[in-house]
Write an enzyme that holds these catalytic residues in place. Structure first.
Site, short mmCIF file in Angstrom:
data_model
loop_
_atom_site.label_atom_id
_atom_site.label_comp_id
_atom_site.label_asym_id
_atom_site.label_seq_id
_atom_site.Cartn_x
_atom_site.Cartn_y
_atom_site.Cartn_z
N ALA A 243 0.83 -1.22 0.00
CA ALA A 243 0.00 0.00 0.00
C ALA A 243 0.86 1.27 0.00
O ALA A 243 0.42 2.31 -0.49
CB ALA A 243 -0.93 -0.01 1.22
N LEU A 246 1.18 3.12 -3.43
CA LEU A 246 0.12 4.05 -3.80
C LEU A 246 0.25 5.34 -2.97
O LEU A 246 0.08 6.45 -3.47
CB LEU A 246 -1.27 3.41 -3.60
CG LEU A 246 -2.46 4.36 -3.78
CD1 LEU A 246 -2.48 4.98 -5.17
CD2 LEU A 246 -3.78 3.61 -3.52
N GLU A 247 0.54 5.16 -1.68
CA GLU A 247 0.69 6.33 -0.79
C GLU A 247 1.78 7.27 -1.34
O GLU A 247 1.61 8.50 -1.35
CB GLU A 247 1.04 5.84 0.61
CG GLU A 247 1.21 6.97 1.61
CD GLU A 247 1.28 6.48 3.07
OE1 GLU A 247 0.82 5.36 3.35
OE2 GLU A 247 1.77 7.23 3.90
N ARG A 248 2.86 6.68 -1.84
CA ARG A 248 3.98 7.52 -2.33
C ARG A 248 3.65 8.18 -3.66
O ARG A 248 3.97 9.35 -3.87
CB ARG A 248 5.25 6.66 -2.44
CG ARG A 248 5.84 6.46 -1.08
CD ARG A 248 6.87 5.39 -1.00
NE ARG A 248 7.08 5.08 0.41
CZ ARG A 248 7.57 3.95 0.88
NH1 ARG A 248 7.92 2.99 0.04
NH2 ARG A 248 7.71 3.76 2.17
N ALA A 251 1.34 10.98 -2.76
CA ALA A 251 2.07 12.10 -2.14
C ALA A 251 2.83 12.90 -3.19
O ALA A 251 2.91 14.13 -3.13
CB ALA A 251 3.04 11.56 -1.08
#
Ligand SMILES: Cc1cc2nc3c(=O)[nH]c(=O)nc-3n(C[C@H](O)[C@H](O)[C@H](O)COP(=O)(O)OP(=O)(O)OC[C@H]3O[C@@H](n4cnc5c(N)ncnc54)[C@H](O)[C@@H]3O)c2cc1C
Length: 383
Positions: A243, A246-248, A251
């Site tokens: 996950a 996707l977070e990176r 961001a």
């Protein structure tokens, strides 16, 4: 936008989204900043536009749109120039609920993902602890097996949406069997109802991100039903690493939107501000500085789109996601600072939009994996 990544449908979607955010969100942000809150009905408002579930499945209220719709949305969120708002919304749609989508079963998705996508529940992600941030494998929040579930004890730090969330996707260390004090082998993910007895939430004040609520969350023997375990027992670390990509990417896209906003503010101001008989932007040193920053922005944008494209094709792309996050967030911090300089003293006033960007972008290189960790990932993968 003339680009290989965006279809005419995405361009139309971007225009509609930009208009919606500018008409319904932007005018309220100053109030929310000073009140240190985002009203609960805002989630419902965004859900009404389908913005909380662009990439989530239709079966759970989402729109199941190709990923570049999300890229366009996140870029527009960044362009609002308010870290707190974009933080709250991106954690909800692209971080906390990601775990339900990836690892949740049908019942869990009906109970939590669908209401989150429909704006009826606010979600949070609780991984970081007071003594464990970058090193996720050293978390100590403990889940002891009880008859049909778990008793949770421990503290989570920096939980975005923590005060108002209805549920928290929480990383815990399983304490049945031989307990390792560190290591990734026995980390699991649980969905914890925020109102459960034994949950204490305390707000924290921050340098920026003022409208976003951030909490320290303490669990004191909180009872969680076994049905709230996401995925297999002890599979939590694997889901977190998945996950995080996707977070990176998210961001990085948000940071590119912030860079655009800072440059837009600086271009407007330097075009109007008169110094030594002409507009500030008429001085070659200023024109060149802006041209330089704009070229850095375009270079970073293409790297970010490339990482997003790899992600959209189901690639893990650890190194590319880390590079995109590193470059875009470092640039956002740099551009916000350089643009503030162009405003002179007017940029230093607390309520100046460029001052807010200066405060808010400072978090970009820390949260969601700090720059040092991105460099470690790139070095580990590519050196
Ligand atoms: C406003 C805000 C919102 C947040 N929201 C959330 C959230 O919703 N959920 C959540 O779980 N977390 C959240 N976080 C936490 C955030 O993800 C962490 O702050 C971040 O991962 C860094 O962890 P840390 O603060 O513990 O720093 P540490 O891990 O203690 O790192 C301190 C410094 O050391 C550096 N460092 C660490 N390891 C190395 C190394 N091996 N080599 C070189 N340098 C290193 C780091 O890059 C950093 O500069 C939030 C934080 C803030 C401030």
């Amino acid at each position: 936008m003339d680009s290989i990544y965006f279809s005419p449908e995405v361009d139309t979607f971007r225009e509609q989204t930009r208009r919606f955010l500018r008409e319904h969100i932007a005018p309220r942000l100053d109030t929310w900043e000073s009140e240190r809150r985002i009203p609960r009905d805002t989630w419902k408002l965004l859900a009404g536009e389908g913005l909380l579930g662009l990439h989530h499945p239709r079966a759970y209220g989402g729109r199941e749109l190709p990923f570049f719709h999300s890229v366009a949305y996140l870029e527009e969120l960044g362009r609002l120039g308010n870290g707190g708002f974009r933080g709250a919304m991106s954690v909800h749609s692209y971080m906390a609920t990601t775990y339900l989508q990836l690892a949740g079963d049908h019942e869990q998705k009906l109970a939590y993902l669908k209401p989150a996508v429909e704006g009826d529940m606010i979600s949070a992600l609780a991984i970081t602890e007071p003594h464990a941030g970058s090193d996720v494998s050293s978390i100590s929040c403990e889940a002891r097996a009880t008859g049909d579930g778990y008793a949770i004890r421990g503290t989570k730090a920096f939980v975005t949406n923590g005060m108002h969330a209805d549920f928290m996707v929480t990383a815990v260390r399983m304490a049945d069997g031989p307990v390792a004090a560190t290591g990734s082998g026995n980390i699991s993910l649980l969905v914890i109802d925020a109102q459960a007895p034994g949950v204490t939430r305390t707000p924290v004040e921050k340098l920026g991100w003022h409208c976003s609520d951030t909490a320290t969350v303490h669990f004191e023997d909180v009872v969680v039903d076994g049905s709230r375990l996401l995925g297999r027992k002890n599979s939590g670390f694997m889901w977190i690493m998945k996950a995080f990509q996707l977070e990176r990417v998210a961001a990085a896209v948000l940071a590119i939107g912030e860079v655009d906003r800072a440059l837009e503010l600086a271009r407007r101001y330097t075009g109007e501000r008169q110094v030594f008989g002409k507009a500030l932007a008429g001085h070659q040193v200023v024109r060149h500085r802006l041209a330089e920053l704009m070229s850095h922005a375009e270079a970073a944008r293409q790297l970010v789109y490339h990482a997003a494209w790899l992600h959209s094709r189901g690639k893990l792309a650890m190194s590319e996601c880390a590079m995109a996050k590193l470059r875009a967030t470092e640039l956002a911090v740099d551009v916000a600072g350089q643009c503030l300089q162009l405003f002179g003293g007017h940029g230093y006033l607390a309520d100046a939009p460029i001052a807010r960007l200066f405060r808010d972008t400072r978090l970009d290189t820390i949260a969601g994996g700090a720059s040092e960790i991105m460099r470690e990932i790139i070095a580990d993968t590519d050196l």
